[in-house]
Design a protein around this motif. Sequence first.
Motif, short mmCIF file in Angstrom:
data_model
loop_
_atom_site.label_atom_id
_atom_site.label_comp_id
_atom_site.label_asym_id
_atom_site.label_seq_id
_atom_site.Cartn_x
_atom_site.Cartn_y
_atom_site.Cartn_z
N CYS A 84 -28.23 37.79 18.46
CA CYS A 84 -26.86 38.25 18.28
C CYS A 84 -26.41 39.04 19.51
N ARG A 169 -31.54 28.99 20.04
CA ARG A 169 -30.63 28.73 18.93
C ARG A 169 -30.70 27.31 18.41
N ASP A 173 -29.07 25.97 14.95
CA ASP A 173 -27.88 25.10 15.01
C ASP A 173 -28.13 23.78 14.29
N ARG A 176 -27.85 24.46 10.61
CA ARG A 176 -26.46 24.63 10.21
C ARG A 176 -25.73 23.29 10.12
N PRO A 182 -26.00 30.48 7.10
CA PRO A 182 -26.75 31.29 8.07
C PRO A 182 -28.00 31.93 7.48
N GLN A 277 -28.57 31.63 24.04
CA GLN A 277 -27.19 31.64 23.57
C GLN A 277 -27.14 32.40 22.25
N ARG A 278 -26.48 33.53 22.27
CA ARG A 278 -26.49 34.40 21.10
C ARG A 278 -25.19 34.26 20.31
N TYR A 279 -25.29 34.59 19.02
CA TYR A 279 -24.11 34.62 18.17
C TYR A 279 -23.33 35.90 18.45
N LYS A 280 -22.09 35.78 18.79
CA LYS A 280 -21.27 36.96 19.11
C LYS A 280 -20.75 37.58 17.82
N LEU A 281 -21.12 38.84 17.61
CA LEU A 281 -20.69 39.55 16.42
C LEU A 281 -19.36 40.24 16.69
#
Length: 541
Positions: A84, A169, A173, A176, A182, A277-281
């Motif tokens: 994240c 990721r 991915d 998903r 998630p 590649q991180r999930y942007k919070l």
Amino acid sequence: MYRGLRFLSPWTLSGILLALLVVFPILLLVWQWGTLTSVEISIWEHLLEAKILRLTINTLLLVLGVGVLTAVLGTGLAWLVTMCEFPGRQWLEWGLMLPLSVPGYVMAFVYLALFNYSGPVQSLLRDWFGSSHWFPSVQSAPGVILVLSLALYPYVYMLVRAAFLSQGRQLMDAARCLGQSPWQAFMRVAVPAARPAIAGGVALVLMETLADFGAVSVFNFDTFTTAIYNAWYGLFNLAVAAQLATILMLFVTVTLMLETYSRRGARYYSTRVHRPQRYKLIGMRKWIAIWTCLKVIGFAFILPLGQLVYWLSKTGLGEIDSRYPDFLGHTLALGLIAGVITTVVALLLVVSKRFSSNSILLNLTQRLATLGYALPGSVLAVGILLSLRLIERTFEPIIGLRGMLIGTVVALLIAYLVRFLAVAHAPVEAGINFIRPVLVEVARTLGTHPITLLRRIYIPLLRPGLLTALILVFVDVMKEMPATLILRPFGWDTLAVRIYQMTAEGQWERAALPAVTLLIIGLIPVLMLIKSTAVETSSHK
């Protein structure tokens, strides 16, 4: 062929002797069950009637609680900082390693002083809400579980963080895309793929939990570790202490077997990602992530350090009397001497394996020689006491050894060597794997003697690993409490022993100075680890 056999024999022999150094004290512990006297039988009748059930329940509760909580904390935090993106993530990622520098018993007496009935927190709450305000007892099973979990979760965090970095990721991915939420993707894909790292970290935590003496004694929470110490110093019966130690060894053995059995037949593969590649919070999730990391760092590092500094500001340098230089000197001397001896032995073991790569016997003895880390310091202390007493009785008529080993620095150094050989062995072995075998093969074809190889090739190339091993053992020895408490010579108190003496009397402020000293010294390997990990991570971006 003849040259190879000639070189194999002394290295294999040294490996066997080192393995016997570990195995012999353990065998003596088991042997004590075959020599029960009437006094020991009466003590065991008392223990079975009054204590054994409580000791067993407390030990199982502690292992289960700390294992589950550290697994959740370490895995969740590792996922948060690796997968994240949120403000301050890079600083928090390294900050979550800082609690490694705080010994568990230091965190224990800080929390007990702050949150017990007469402490400032409950006193303030009573002033605000009246004397009827309820507050959970910190001196309880949940209290000691929480404190040990805050001190030990970095073991899980560091290993799982590395595992999640290697996953990237892609797996998430893909899950998903197959319709997983998630949470489902995390539980069904990410966690199972990181299972070896989680199991390895939890195994280290459980070993440290079973070995802990300081935190449980501060909380007056009886486990087999405290019972071993009480049997030796309270009942003055070394045999009963040894028999209790074998029961604790049974807990250790079962824990290791369950960890190995849980991963039977499993295969795990990972690929290194070059740019994670991180999930942007965004929104509230961003602030929850920041608050979660800050809260853990605050309770596990900032709060203990801040309280110690506050106590130190009140007492000033009043504790630095004529004895304090001795405490500090003994601690540094034992750490340095044990670090050098343990690192040299680890180097000999690792190099002997390289010289005798086809020796199955040598591989087995090396595995045995590094088992000491899985044994609590109190168990090793009792085993070494029995071993030295046997050696003194055997050789006393010949060379007069009686009283020359037990209660000396020699006994302590043997215990440290057995206990922390695995700590030194890991970085040295990792370093030797980066040495190209062709360099050694060329030197050996030119007739270079193994000692010359060791001096001119291995030691220079292994210098970073040797330095890391020395520092890690140095710090671990300084923080080791139960073995030092049992085996130390008369007058050889260390900082760890001084902390135990002061906290046992409830004198928290007087324990602040040695605790701060240990904490500051313990920061050295943590900062080195953070720096090396940061370099390694950036090199793969």
